[in-house]
Design a protein around this motif. Structure first.
Motif, PDB file in Angstrom:
ATOM      1  N   LEU A 198       0.830  -1.201   0.000  1.00 43.97           N
ATOM      2  CA  LEU A 198       0.000   0.000   0.000  1.00 43.97           C
ATOM      3  C   LEU A 198       0.874   1.264   0.000  1.00 43.97           C
ATOM      4  CD1 LEU A 198      -3.016   0.725  -0.093  1.00 43.97           C
ATOM      5  CD2 LEU A 198      -2.969   0.987   2.378  1.00 43.97           C
ATOM      6  N   ASP A 199       0.793   2.094   1.043  1.00 42.16           N
ATOM      7  CA  ASP A 199       1.561   3.345   1.081  1.00 42.16           C
ATOM      8  C   ASP A 199       2.968   3.166   1.606  1.00 42.16           C
ATOM      9  OD1 ASP A 199      -0.637   4.972   0.193  1.00 42.16           O
ATOM     10  OD2 ASP A 199      -1.502   4.802   2.197  1.00 42.16           O
ATOM     11  N   GLY A 200       3.271   1.991   2.174  1.00 39.54           N
ATOM     12  CA  GLY A 200       4.573   1.783   2.793  1.00 39.54           C
ATOM     13  C   GLY A 200       5.752   2.100   1.895  1.00 39.54           C
ATOM     14  N   PRO A 201       5.829   1.534   0.682  1.00 44.47           N
ATOM     15  CA  PRO A 201       6.990   1.799  -0.168  1.00 44.47           C
ATOM     16  C   PRO A 201       7.180   3.273  -0.517  1.00 44.47           C
ATOM     17  CG  PRO A 201       5.851  -0.165  -0.915  1.00 44.47           C
ATOM     18  CD  PRO A 201       4.975   0.466   0.139  1.00 44.47           C
ATOM     19  N   ASP A 202       6.095   4.051  -0.579  1.00 46.49           N
ATOM     20  CA  ASP A 202       6.222   5.477  -0.886  1.00 46.49           C
ATOM     21  C   ASP A 202       6.740   6.278   0.299  1.00 46.49           C
ATOM     22  OD1 ASP A 202       5.433   5.602  -3.594  1.00 46.49           O
ATOM     23  OD2 ASP A 202       3.326   5.457  -3.026  1.00 46.49           O
ATOM     24  N   HIS A 203       6.669   5.719   1.502  1.00 48.48           N
ATOM     25  CA  HIS A 203       7.066   6.457   2.697  1.00 48.48           C
ATOM     26  C   HIS A 203       8.366   5.961   3.310  1.00 48.48           C
ATOM     27  CE1 HIS A 203       3.519   9.075   3.403  1.00 48.48           C
ATOM     28  NE2 HIS A 203       2.960   8.199   2.582  1.00 48.48           N
ATOM     29  N   CYS A 204       8.824   4.773   2.922  1.00 41.85           N
ATOM     30  CA  CYS A 204      10.014   4.193   3.553  1.00 41.85           C
ATOM     31  C   CYS A 204      11.324   4.651   2.940  1.00 41.85           C
ATOM     32  CB  CYS A 204       9.954   2.672   3.469  1.00 41.85           C
ATOM     33  SG  CYS A 204       8.745   1.950   4.566  1.00 41.85           S
ATOM     34  N   GLY A 205      11.307   4.991   1.666  1.00 39.69           N
ATOM     35  CA  GLY A 205      12.571   5.264   1.005  1.00 39.69           C
ATOM     36  C   GLY A 205      13.407   3.998   0.940  1.00 39.69           C
ATOM     37  N   GLU A 206      14.710   4.134   1.161  1.00 34.86           N
ATOM     38  CA  GLU A 206      15.613   2.975   1.156  1.00 34.86           C
ATOM     39  C   GLU A 206      15.454   2.221   2.469  1.00 34.86           C
ATOM     40  OE1 GLU A 206      20.304   2.644   1.741  1.00 34.86           O
ATOM     41  OE2 GLU A 206      19.757   3.661  -0.134  1.00 34.86           O
ATOM     42  N   LEU A 207      15.062   0.963   2.372  1.00 35.20           N
ATOM     43  CA  LEU A 207      14.720   0.172   3.549  1.00 35.20           C
ATOM     44  C   LEU A 207      15.863  -0.759   3.921  1.00 35.20           C
ATOM     45  CD1 LEU A 207      12.510  -0.715   5.586  1.00 35.20           C
ATOM     46  CD2 LEU A 207      11.677  -2.301   3.828  1.00 35.20           C
ATOM     47  N   SER A 208      16.256  -0.748   5.206  1.00 32.63           N
ATOM     48  CA  SER A 208      17.287  -1.664   5.694  1.00 32.63           C
ATOM     49  C   SER A 208      16.784  -2.371   6.936  1.00 32.63           C
ATOM     50  CB  SER A 208      18.595  -0.924   5.991  1.00 32.63           C
ATOM     51  OG  SER A 208      18.395   0.096   6.961  1.00 32.63           O
ATOM     52  N   LEU A 209      17.190  -3.631   7.099  1.00 32.89           N
ATOM     53  CA  LEU A 209      16.776  -4.445   8.240  1.00 32.89           C
ATOM     54  C   LEU A 209      17.945  -4.640   9.195  1.00 32.89           C
ATOM     55  CD1 LEU A 209      14.870  -6.400   9.760  1.00 32.89           C
ATOM     56  CD2 LEU A 209      15.690  -8.215   8.234  1.00 32.89           C
ATOM     57  N   HIS A 210      17.673  -4.486  10.481  1.00 32.37           N
ATOM     58  CA  HIS A 210      18.678  -4.671  11.526  1.00 32.37           C
ATOM     59  C   HIS A 210      18.058  -5.576  12.591  1.00 32.37           C
ATOM     60  CE1 HIS A 210      20.698  -1.256   9.570  1.00 32.37           C
ATOM     61  NE2 HIS A 210      19.471  -0.777   9.460  1.00 32.37           N
ATOM     62  N   ASP A 211      18.514  -6.823  12.654  1.00 30.57           N
ATOM     63  CA  ASP A 211      17.831  -7.801  13.509  1.00 30.57           C
ATOM     64  C   ASP A 211      18.223  -7.729  14.980  1.00 30.57           C
ATOM     65  OD1 ASP A 211      20.327  -9.049  13.663  1.00 30.57           O
ATOM     66  OD2 ASP A 211      19.788 -10.666  12.279  1.00 30.57           O
ATOM     67  N   LEU A 212      19.189  -6.897  15.316  1.00 31.98           N
ATOM     68  CA  LEU A 212      19.642  -6.687  16.697  1.00 31.98           C
ATOM     69  C   LEU A 212      20.130  -7.979  17.353  1.00 31.98           C
ATOM     70  CD1 LEU A 212      16.921  -4.203  18.049  1.00 31.98           C
ATOM     71  CD2 LEU A 212      18.968  -3.751  16.669  1.00 31.98           C
ATOM     72  N   GLY A 213      20.496  -8.947  16.523  1.00 28.42           N
ATOM     73  CA  GLY A 213      21.003 -10.202  17.042  1.00 28.42           C
ATOM     74  C   GLY A 213      19.938 -11.141  17.576  1.00 28.42           C
ATOM     75  N   LEU A 214      18.677 -10.889  17.262  1.00 26.29           N
ATOM     76  CA  LEU A 214      17.578 -11.713  17.766  1.00 26.29           C
ATOM     77  C   LEU A 214      17.138 -12.723  16.708  1.00 26.29           C
ATOM     78  CD1 LEU A 214      15.326  -8.993  19.456  1.00 26.29           C
ATOM     79  CD2 LEU A 214      17.387 -10.107  20.336  1.00 26.29           C
ATOM     80  N   ASP A 215      16.839 -13.920  17.139  1.00 25.30           N
ATOM     81  CA  ASP A 215      16.312 -14.953  16.251  1.00 25.30           C
ATOM     82  C   ASP A 215      14.810 -15.038  16.470  1.00 25.30           C
ATOM     83  OD1 ASP A 215      15.642 -17.165  14.777  1.00 25.30           O
ATOM     84  OD2 ASP A 215      17.339 -18.384  15.445  1.00 25.30           O
ATOM     85  N   CYS A 216      14.065 -14.355  15.614  1.00 24.22           N
ATOM     86  CA  CYS A 216      12.610 -14.287  15.779  1.00 24.22           C
ATOM     87  C   CYS A 216      11.956 -15.657  15.646  1.00 24.22           C
ATOM     88  CB  CYS A 216      12.008 -13.332  14.761  1.00 24.22           C
ATOM     89  SG  CYS A 216      12.551 -11.632  14.946  1.00 24.22           S
TER      90      CYS A 216
END
Length: 514
Positions: A198-216
């Motif tokens: 939906l609107d997410g891609p228009d508002h996020c710009g360049e998206l990066s993921l940082h898992d903080l060392g957690l195994d979800c």
């Protein structure tokens, strides 16, 4: 035969987690985390901020909100200040209103001499850090924070959103009143579905993921997944040299009522160019030419002839079908076939209007695939387009469940829902593909993959992904997004599909002429 529940290889895909699931993950890890999760998130955000600024020590504005996202902002501000940056923090509130960890982060900011301002200071900034609201926001942004968002959206400097752009619903991608338009978003722990649709891609710009060392995955099963080639990599195999046209199956396309022949021909051409051995196009318009001058390999027949014969590996019905009594009868015949069935366009409209057709689709023993855009999905659910767009994932899952059919809800971040409740978001494609005939091409690509023996769910997922890749390849060639046409996407899809089979990065073949 339907795909078994364990047949899809999701282990290598980026997992998507709802806000509720992420809260459970945070509660699981928080008591045993050292350093604390907020310190990890803040340190990650500060590092990302410095990366964006490229080593320049400019003035940084950090907007902090009342919850844990605001706490992340205070950690970022502290670390940037300690690194030598001129940091201004805007914050409205008092320490008692915040979460415990956020209070500690605020106190640590003040302990190094940091101050907060209850307004948005005017001036020039090298970077704005948005830490107003995170995954917990469910109501429209109002008041002073709404004014702050409007002001930042008018600025020309980079904007880094922490976790989620403030004002964006993390689960649905819906803007709640107004939302930050970030140039970069550093999302923590796991991807949120609202960032991708939906609107997410228009508002996020360049998206990066940082898992903080957690195994979800140790704590929660993913809510959904982002589509990737790992799902269908085992199907991307070169053809045997000892092949003939029958080895690659027959695709049957039904549609092309008077004035809409082009839709059926586009679908037929797409099925052919993606590799179906033979493609039959059943035209409702009896006055249509008995051949496609641009693609004479297509076999143009009467719809009844190819539906009653033993020609089809799969049947796709809908492109240019219309909603006449003849179209209705063809729908009944198509539903009664024993192979995989793809329903698109007016086939979906007929399905929504006739309960007997809906029941027949639900009761099919062979797989059925539905490809609605939001308005068609609304008709299938007896709903409205705004209600569908309000929660695209829920809507796609509802259609799949109601009709017992794998469904793609097309649009920005197309949502693919399986009848068993699993769902995926596809991130290929671009706004140039919002033009006439693109849905017909998608239907043809899916039919072409089905003809070659792809399992139904994977043909739907792979077809959607390939469709978007083809459009992205054209944009990389400078042939879009403005003015991109469905016919061009067919040619590009052939190149992209062969690149996938060859193991070549699709973008690496962007320079090859079509």
């Amino acid at each position: 035969m339907r795909i078994s529940p364990n047949a899809l290889n999701t282990a290598a895909l980026p997992a998507l987690y709802s806000a509720e699931a992420l809260r459970r993950i945070e509660r699981h890890y928080a008591p045993r985390s050292s350093p604390r999760l907020m310190e990890r998130a803040g340190a990650t955000g500060a590092a990302k901020a410095m990366e964006i600024m490229g080593g320049r020590h400019g003035r940084v504005l950090v907007m902090c909100g009342p919850g844990n996202n605001g706490g992340d902002g205070f950690v970022i501000a502290r670390q940037l200040r300690q690194t030598g940056f001129d940091v201004v923090v805007a914050y409205i509130g008092d320490e008692h209103a915040q979460a415990t960890d956020a209070v500690s982060a605020w106190a640590s900011w003040r302990a190094i001499g940091g101050v907060t301002l209850p307004r948005l200071p005017q001036g020039e900034y090298s970077l704005v850090v948005d830490a107003l609201y995170g995954i917990g926001l469910t109501r429209p942004v109002e008041g002073e924070h709404a004014a702050w968002i409007d002001a930042v959206n008018d600025m020309t400097c980079p904007v880094l959103a922490i976790d989620v752009p403030s004002g964006l619903n993390a689960d649905t991608g819906r803007v709640l009143g107004r939302a930050i338009r970030a140039s970069h978003t550093a999302t923590m722990i796991a991807f949120k579905p609202g960032l991708l649709t939906l609107d997410g891609p228009d508002h996020c710009g360049e998206l990066s993921l940082h898992d903080l060392g957690l195994d979800c995955a140790l704590v929660e099963r993913p809510s959904g997944w982002q589509v990737g080639r790992a799902l269908f990599d085992h199907l991307l195999r070169p053809r045997a040299r000892n092949s003939h046209k029958g080895s690659n199956g027959n695709a049957v396309l039904i549609g092309g009522a008077r004035g809409m022949a082009g839709a059926a021909l586009l679908a037929g051409r797409a099925a052919l160019k993606v590799g179906a051995g033979r493609v039959y196009v059943g035209m409702l318009d009896h006055a249509a030419l008995p051949l496609d001058p641009e693609q004479p390999e297509l076999m143009i027949r009467s719809p009844g002839e190819i539906l009653t014969g033993d020609l089809a590996t799969c049947v796709a019905i809908g492109p240019g079908l219309g909603q006449s009594p003849a179209a209705f009868e063809l729908m009944r015949e198509a539903i009664a076939t024993t192979g995989t069935l793809v329903l698109d366009a007016d086939a979906l409209n007929l399905l929504s209007q006739h309960p007997d057709l809906a029941q027949a689709v639900h009761d099919r023993s062979a797989p059925t695939l539905l490809t609605p855009h939001p308005t068609e999905a609304a008709r299938l659910l007896g709903s409205t387009t705004p209600q569908v767009q309000e929660d695209r994932i829920a809507a796609a899952c509802a259609v799949a469940r109601r009709y017992h059919a794998a469904t793609v809800l097309k649009g920005c971040g197309s949502v693919i829902a399986l009848a068993d409740g699993r769902w995926f978001i596809n991130t290929t494609g671009n706004p140039g593909m919002a033009s006439a005939g693109m849905g017909d091409v998608l239907t043809g690509l899916i039919a072409g993959l089905l003809a070659q023996g792809w399992p139904a769910d994977l043909a739907l997922i792979g077809g959607v992904h390939l469709h978007g890749l083809a459009g992205d390849r054209l944009v990389a060639l400078g042939k879009g997004p403005n003015g991109l046409t469905a016919g061009e996407v067919i040619e590009s899809a052939r190149a992209a599909f062969n690149a996938l089979i060859a193991g070549t990065d699709v973008q690496e073949v962007s320079h090859i002429p079509l």
